[in-house]
Scaffold this motif. Sequence first.
Motif, PDB file in Angstrom:
ATOM      1  N   LEU A 171       0.958   0.949   2.743  1.00 43.62           N
ATOM      2  CA  LEU A 171       0.393   1.702   1.626  1.00 43.62           C
ATOM      3  C   LEU A 171       1.419   1.880   0.506  1.00 43.62           C
ATOM      4  O   LEU A 171       1.056   1.882  -0.677  1.00 43.62           O
ATOM      5  CB  LEU A 171      -0.099   3.068   2.101  1.00 43.62           C
ATOM      6  CG  LEU A 171      -1.322   3.051   3.023  1.00 43.62           C
ATOM      7  CD1 LEU A 171      -1.746   4.463   3.393  1.00 43.62           C
ATOM      8  CD2 LEU A 171      -2.487   2.313   2.374  1.00 43.62           C
ATOM      9  N   SER A 183      -5.067  11.246  -2.167  1.00 41.22           N
ATOM     10  CA  SER A 183      -5.853  10.068  -2.528  1.00 41.22           C
ATOM     11  C   SER A 183      -7.158  10.457  -3.220  1.00 41.22           C
ATOM     12  O   SER A 183      -7.577   9.815  -4.193  1.00 41.22           O
ATOM     13  CB  SER A 183      -6.148   9.234  -1.276  1.00 41.22           C
ATOM     14  OG  SER A 183      -4.952   8.755  -0.698  1.00 41.22           O
ATOM     15  N   VAL A 239      -7.000   0.336  -5.000  1.00 41.70           N
ATOM     16  CA  VAL A 239      -5.867   0.629  -4.121  1.00 41.70           C
ATOM     17  C   VAL A 239      -6.021   2.001  -3.473  1.00 41.70           C
ATOM     18  O   VAL A 239      -5.765   2.175  -2.267  1.00 41.70           O
ATOM     19  CB  VAL A 239      -4.545   0.543  -4.906  1.00 41.70           C
ATOM     20  CG1 VAL A 239      -3.397   1.112  -4.083  1.00 41.70           C
ATOM     21  CG2 VAL A 239      -4.253  -0.898  -5.287  1.00 41.70           C
ATOM     22  N   ALA A 290       0.146  -0.903  -7.695  1.00 39.10           N
ATOM     23  CA  ALA A 290      -0.843  -0.222  -8.525  1.00 39.10           C
ATOM     24  C   ALA A 290      -0.173   0.594  -9.622  1.00 39.10           C
ATOM     25  O   ALA A 290      -0.652   0.641 -10.767  1.00 39.10           O
ATOM     26  CB  ALA A 290      -1.725   0.678  -7.658  1.00 39.10           C
ATOM     27  N   SER A 302      -6.240   3.111   0.426  1.00 35.58           N
ATOM     28  CA  SER A 302      -5.332   4.120   0.938  1.00 35.58           C
ATOM     29  C   SER A 302      -6.077   5.248   1.633  1.00 35.58           C
ATOM     30  O   SER A 302      -5.676   5.722   2.712  1.00 35.58           O
ATOM     31  CB  SER A 302      -4.482   4.684  -0.209  1.00 35.58           C
ATOM     32  OG  SER A 302      -3.701   5.772   0.230  1.00 35.58           O
ATOM     33  N   LEU A 323       1.322  -1.279  -1.587  1.00 30.69           N
ATOM     34  CA  LEU A 323       0.102  -1.329  -2.404  1.00 30.69           C
ATOM     35  C   LEU A 323       0.193  -0.381  -3.594  1.00 30.69           C
ATOM     36  O   LEU A 323      -0.152  -0.740  -4.734  1.00 30.69           O
ATOM     37  CB  LEU A 323      -1.110  -0.977  -1.543  1.00 30.69           C
ATOM     38  CG  LEU A 323      -1.681  -2.075  -0.644  1.00 30.69           C
ATOM     39  CD1 LEU A 323      -2.804  -1.511   0.222  1.00 30.69           C
ATOM     40  CD2 LEU A 323      -2.203  -3.236  -1.480  1.00 30.69           C
ATOM     41  N   LYS A 324       0.654   0.842  -3.350  1.00 31.44           N
ATOM     42  CA  LYS A 324       0.715   1.837  -4.422  1.00 31.44           C
ATOM     43  C   LYS A 324       1.796   1.498  -5.449  1.00 31.44           C
ATOM     44  O   LYS A 324       1.631   1.796  -6.643  1.00 31.44           O
ATOM     45  CB  LYS A 324       0.960   3.224  -3.830  1.00 31.44           C
ATOM     46  CG  LYS A 324      -0.224   3.742  -3.022  1.00 31.44           C
ATOM     47  CD  LYS A 324       0.097   5.069  -2.360  1.00 31.44           C
ATOM     48  CE  LYS A 324      -1.063   5.532  -1.488  1.00 31.44           C
ATOM     49  NZ  LYS A 324      -0.754   6.807  -0.789  1.00 31.44           N
TER      50      LYS A 324
END
Length: 328
Positions: free
Chosen positions: A47, A185, A144, A54, A148, A50-51
């Motif tokens: 995660l 999130s 994203v 993003a 998450s 990914l973040k």
Amino acid sequence: MTGTDPVDPSPASSEPAGPAPADSDQTRRDRLLRAATTVSVSVASCLSLLKLAAWLVTGSAAILSSLLDSLVDVAASGILLISVRHALRPPDRSHRFGHGKAEPLGAIAQAAFVGGSALLLIFESAGRFITPEPVSDPPVGIAVMMVSLVATVALVIFQRSVARRTASTAIAADRLNYVGDTATSMVVLAVLLIGQSPGWLWLDPAAAIGVALWLLVSAARIARNAVDHLMDRELPREDRLRIAEIVRADPEVVDLHDLRTRSAGGTRFIELHVEMEGGLTLWQAHTVCDRVEASLSRAFPDVEVILHQEPAGLDDDRLDHRIARRPG
């Protein structure tokens, strides 16, 4: 002679059958804890990547808040993995009570990471109120954060099951951290969906600061629970009352005193003085204590019991009389 050979091994082979269930339960607990720590580190690492992508695309302060939270999760889950695996080590000559307190030590480190990231996030987001900036490419951030959210909810459900079955303070602390992540999130998703209009640009840094405050509260809870374990806080009042009830239920027990309890990792420790009639022989008193210990072990799994035999009515300097009386 040869006719009796097959008979001899059978009693020996059947002797270990008694403790096998306890060994099996402990093995199952250890396996669950190792699996939970490994999954936690893996999810937090994925995660975070990914973040990071993003945030680089969108420039959102809310996504940055979630990224910092995930980076803290990686560090905290790594500490969790080390502390839990150390806590699972069996007792040795230098640690006769085991290594269970490694778990709350890891939880304190988690609290420090969570609190530090929250303060950093507040500092980073404060400037966005003065110069608010729109988020670039919101669909990327939305996708994203959806991934998450799903991954974090699945992890929280898994950790909840493990924490209930193992009574691990470190797993419970890590789960509390990820519960905060689910809220993070959801907040970030709301910001990306409704906070891009010119009049709503303030919502992005406001959400980030709100998440930071949530993280500070979570850090305080984690630290308090860990300190309770390190300071040998008594078991809950309900458990202590149940212990006293079980001990007094034995027909040959007159009363008890000096009840002291604590927990370390998944093990609970119970120590008390058992009062019995003074005319009992040592063997009879020993039998009574064996019975009481067995009853406590059935009621409290993963417990270690220390009982001191004492004649009823003996006028001794009892610890109970030196403890300040407080409600509860």
